[in-house]
Motif scaffolding. Structure first.
Motif, mmCIF file in Angstrom:
data_model
loop_
_atom_site.group_PDB
_atom_site.id
_atom_site.type_symbol
_atom_site.label_atom_id
_atom_site.label_comp_id
_atom_site.label_asym_id
_atom_site.label_seq_id
_atom_site.Cartn_x
_atom_site.Cartn_y
_atom_site.Cartn_z
ATOM 1 N N GLN A 1 -83.039 -71.196 203.152
ATOM 2 C CA GLN A 1 -82.514 -71.106 201.781
ATOM 3 C C GLN A 1 -83.646 -70.967 200.762
ATOM 4 O O GLN A 1 -83.548 -70.208 199.807
ATOM 5 C CB GLN A 1 -81.703 -72.375 201.443
ATOM 6 C CG GLN A 1 -80.353 -72.446 202.097
ATOM 7 C CD GLN A 1 -79.355 -71.469 201.494
ATOM 8 O OE1 GLN A 1 -79.429 -71.133 200.331
ATOM 9 N NE2 GLN A 1 -78.432 -70.981 202.298
ATOM 10 N N ASN A 2 -84.714 -71.719 201.003
ATOM 11 C CA ASN A 2 -85.846 -71.709 200.053
ATOM 12 C C ASN A 2 -86.850 -70.585 200.321
ATOM 13 O O ASN A 2 -87.908 -70.547 199.710
ATOM 14 C CB ASN A 2 -86.616 -73.043 200.120
ATOM 15 C CG ASN A 2 -85.711 -74.199 199.783
ATOM 16 O OD1 ASN A 2 -84.745 -74.036 199.059
ATOM 17 N ND2 ASN A 2 -86.023 -75.381 200.317
ATOM 18 N N HIS A 3 -86.539 -69.735 201.315
ATOM 19 C CA HIS A 3 -87.447 -68.659 201.715
ATOM 20 C C HIS A 3 -88.838 -69.188 202.039
ATOM 21 O O HIS A 3 -89.843 -68.535 201.791
ATOM 22 C CB HIS A 3 -87.501 -67.553 200.652
ATOM 23 C CG HIS A 3 -86.164 -66.909 200.465
ATOM 24 N ND1 HIS A 3 -85.699 -65.917 201.293
ATOM 25 C CD2 HIS A 3 -85.173 -67.173 199.590
ATOM 26 C CE1 HIS A 3 -84.472 -65.575 200.927
ATOM 27 N NE2 HIS A 3 -84.127 -66.330 199.887
ATOM 28 N N GLN A 4 -88.821 -70.386 202.615
ATOM 29 C CA GLN A 4 -90.077 -70.981 203.060
ATOM 30 C C GLN A 4 -90.606 -70.214 204.274
ATOM 31 O O GLN A 4 -91.788 -70.134 204.497
ATOM 32 C CB GLN A 4 -89.742 -72.412 203.476
ATOM 33 C CG GLN A 4 -90.834 -73.404 203.333
ATOM 34 C CD GLN A 4 -90.269 -74.765 203.729
ATOM 35 O OE1 GLN A 4 -89.182 -75.167 203.286
ATOM 36 N NE2 GLN A 4 -90.981 -75.460 204.586
ATOM 37 N N ILE A 5 -89.665 -69.667 205.093
ATOM 38 C CA ILE A 5 -90.046 -68.757 206.181
ATOM 39 C C ILE A 5 -89.262 -67.453 205.986
ATOM 40 O O ILE A 5 -88.282 -67.426 205.248
ATOM 41 C CB ILE A 5 -89.787 -69.355 207.592
ATOM 42 C CG1 ILE A 5 -88.294 -69.585 207.853
ATOM 43 C CG2 ILE A 5 -90.567 -70.643 207.786
ATOM 44 C CD1 ILE A 5 -87.982 -69.998 209.290
ATOM 45 N N LEU A 6 -89.714 -66.388 206.691
ATOM 46 C CA LEU A 6 -89.067 -65.085 206.468
ATOM 47 C C LEU A 6 -87.671 -65.019 207.095
ATOM 48 O O LEU A 6 -86.741 -64.483 206.507
ATOM 49 C CB LEU A 6 -89.949 -63.977 207.058
ATOM 50 C CG LEU A 6 -89.521 -62.543 206.800
ATOM 51 C CD1 LEU A 6 -89.504 -62.225 205.310
ATOM 52 C CD2 LEU A 6 -90.442 -61.571 207.523
ATOM 53 N N GLY A 7 -87.554 -65.588 208.300
ATOM 54 C CA GLY A 7 -86.243 -65.510 208.940
ATOM 55 C C GLY A 7 -86.226 -66.233 210.269
ATOM 56 O O GLY A 7 -87.255 -66.718 210.747
ATOM 57 N N ALA A 8 -85.016 -66.311 210.851
ATOM 58 C CA ALA A 8 -84.886 -66.974 212.150
ATOM 59 C C ALA A 8 -83.802 -66.286 212.961
ATOM 60 O O ALA A 8 -82.841 -65.736 212.414
ATOM 61 C CB ALA A 8 -84.546 -68.453 211.962
ATOM 62 N N GLY A 9 -83.978 -66.315 214.275
ATOM 63 C CA GLY A 9 -82.984 -65.756 215.196
ATOM 64 C C GLY A 9 -82.742 -66.747 216.320
ATOM 65 O O GLY A 9 -83.684 -67.164 216.994
ATOM 66 N N PHE A 10 -81.474 -67.169 216.490
ATOM 67 C CA PHE A 10 -81.160 -68.211 217.474
ATOM 68 C C PHE A 10 -80.056 -67.767 218.425
ATOM 69 O O PHE A 10 -79.105 -67.095 218.033
ATOM 70 C CB PHE A 10 -80.676 -69.488 216.750
ATOM 71 C CG PHE A 10 -81.796 -70.355 216.221
ATOM 72 C CD1 PHE A 10 -82.939 -69.804 215.690
ATOM 73 C CD2 PHE A 10 -81.686 -71.729 216.275
ATOM 74 C CE1 PHE A 10 -83.973 -70.599 215.205
ATOM 75 C CE2 PHE A 10 -82.703 -72.541 215.800
ATOM 76 C CZ PHE A 10 -83.847 -71.980 215.266
ATOM 77 N N ASP A 11 -80.187 -68.200 219.685
ATOM 78 C CA ASP A 11 -79.121 -67.972 220.665
ATOM 79 C C ASP A 11 -78.544 -69.306 221.148
ATOM 80 O O ASP A 11 -77.626 -69.327 221.962
ATOM 81 C CB ASP A 11 -79.679 -67.191 221.879
ATOM 82 C CG ASP A 11 -78.602 -66.783 222.872
ATOM 83 O OD1 ASP A 11 -77.553 -66.255 222.430
ATOM 84 O OD2 ASP A 11 -78.774 -67.009 224.086
ATOM 85 N N ALA A 12 -79.098 -70.418 220.644
ATOM 86 C CA ALA A 12 -78.632 -71.734 221.096
ATOM 87 C C ALA A 12 -78.514 -72.665 219.893
ATOM 88 O O ALA A 12 -79.367 -72.647 218.998
ATOM 89 C CB ALA A 12 -79.612 -72.297 222.117
ATOM 90 N N PHE A 13 -77.452 -73.466 219.905
ATOM 91 C CA PHE A 13 -77.117 -74.298 218.747
ATOM 92 C C PHE A 13 -76.733 -75.706 219.196
ATOM 93 O O PHE A 13 -76.348 -75.904 220.357
ATOM 94 C CB PHE A 13 -75.945 -73.678 217.976
ATOM 95 C CG PHE A 13 -76.290 -72.330 217.413
ATOM 96 C CD1 PHE A 13 -76.717 -72.200 216.095
ATOM 97 C CD2 PHE A 13 -76.223 -71.191 218.211
ATOM 98 C CE1 PHE A 13 -77.061 -70.961 215.580
ATOM 99 C CE2 PHE A 13 -76.568 -69.947 217.700
ATOM 100 C CZ PHE A 13 -76.987 -69.829 216.384
ATOM 101 N N ILE A 14 -76.805 -76.667 218.255
ATOM 102 C CA ILE A 14 -76.434 -78.037 218.599
ATOM 103 C C ILE A 14 -74.968 -78.070 219.016
ATOM 104 O O ILE A 14 -74.610 -78.641 220.038
ATOM 105 C CB ILE A 14 -76.697 -78.988 217.411
ATOM 106 C CG1 ILE A 14 -78.215 -79.086 217.171
ATOM 107 C CG2 ILE A 14 -76.094 -80.381 217.673
ATOM 108 C CD1 ILE A 14 -78.613 -79.833 215.920
ATOM 109 N N GLU A 15 -74.121 -77.415 218.233
ATOM 110 C CA GLU A 15 -72.697 -77.385 218.587
ATOM 111 C C GLU A 15 -72.371 -76.072 219.287
ATOM 112 O O GLU A 15 -72.539 -74.988 218.724
ATOM 113 C CB GLU A 15 -71.834 -77.545 217.320
ATOM 114 C CG GLU A 15 -70.380 -77.743 217.684
ATOM 115 C CD GLU A 15 -69.483 -77.871 216.456
ATOM 116 O OE1 GLU A 15 -69.993 -78.116 215.341
ATOM 117 O OE2 GLU A 15 -68.263 -77.702 216.629
#
Ligand SMILES: NC(=O)C1=CN([C@@H]2O[C@H](COP(=O)(O)OP(=O)(O)OC[C@H]3O[C@@H](n4cnc5c(N)ncnc54)[C@H](O)[C@@H]3O)[C@@H](O)[C@H]2O)C=CC1
Ligand SMILES: O=C(O)C(=O)[C@H](O)COP(=O)(O)O
Length: 208
Positions: free
Chosen positions: A135-149
């Motif tokens: 949200q704060n654009h502290q990093i450029l982006g993220a890509g995930f295939d696994a989640f807590i739920e």
């Protein structure tokens, strides 16, 4: 600045970048691998060969020599890897040492051009902290295939971040992978029955 075609192009690109350029190439950038078991090794090898990426690896259970033999630079300090890599890819199991391994502090060490990939397990990256960082654009982006739920809820709040892409634990979801997993499991049972050390115990890369 000398006025020639190349410089003119640079000026146009610089001024209009936010309007029409869609992204950055990964060629010649630096990859940071957290975990260099089966998956980390293959990710690193392919990105190095395909995109000439410089590959740094953090895995306290793999020796520096073995890491160098794989073609990667050995990094014993996770924070250094986090601070110096453009793309960080996580391939470790979820356990007490890896739960919340990437949280607020680690995210704050990343740069505004860092991309974070987690295809391992939910919970290795703290999802609340990641949401804030995106949200704060502290990093450029993220890509995930696994989640807590999981199964992944369609309205997961990470999907409200335009700089996030996610897939519902699809990494191993192919006919070929399932066949290999089945054969691997049967092979392990046969080894166990024969009294031969199982691959899980001796490590797949350390076959006698
Ligand atoms: N998204 C998906 O569908 C899939 C996800 N996975 C996940 O990916 C993970 C990695 O898979 P593989 O490479 O096959 O496992 P692996 O067991 O071959 O490699 C895991 C590596 O992580 C390292 N490691 C363990 N604790 C660590 C720590 N605290 N810091 C850094 N490194 C650490 C180990 O030394 C090992 O080299 C699996 O544990 C599984 O959770 C695996 C297959 C498919
Ligand atoms: O869902 C999957 O399939 C995977 O993530 C991998 O095959 C590994 O699964 P685990 O053996 O770690 O449950």
């Amino acid at each position: 600045m000398k006025l020639n075609l190349q410089n003119l192009l640079y000026v146009i690109l610089e001024r209009n970048q936010p309007m029409f350029l869609k992204g950055y190439e990964i060629t010649d950038t630096r990859l940071g691998l957290i975990g260099i078991g089966h998956i980390g090794y293959l990710v690193g090898t392919r990105l190095k060969a395909g995109f000439n990426m410089d590959v740094l690896a953090y895995d306290p259970f793999i020796s520096k020599e073995k890491c160098n033999d794989m073609g990667f630079q050995y990094e014993r300090d996770l924070n250094t890897l986090i601070q110096t890599c453009d793309i960080i890819s996580i391939s470790v199991p979820l356990n007490d040492s890896t739960k919340n391994m990437i949280s607020k502090k680690e995210l704050s060490l990343m740069s505004t051009s860092t991309i974070l990939i987690n295809t391992s397990r939910g919970g290795i990256v703290n999802e609340e902290d990641l949401y804030e960082a995106l949200q704060n654009h502290q990093i450029l982006g993220a890509g995930f295939d696994a989640f807590i739920e999981e199964p992944l809820p369609a309205h997961h709040k990470l999907f409200t971040c335009p700089n996030f892409v996610g897939t519902p634990h699809n990494g191993a979801n192919t006919y070929e992978a399932l066949t290999r997993m089945g054969k691997g499991a049967v092979g392990e049972i046969i080894r166990f029955e024969k009294g031969v050390p199982t691959l899980t115990n001796i490590g797949f890369n350390n076959l006698p």
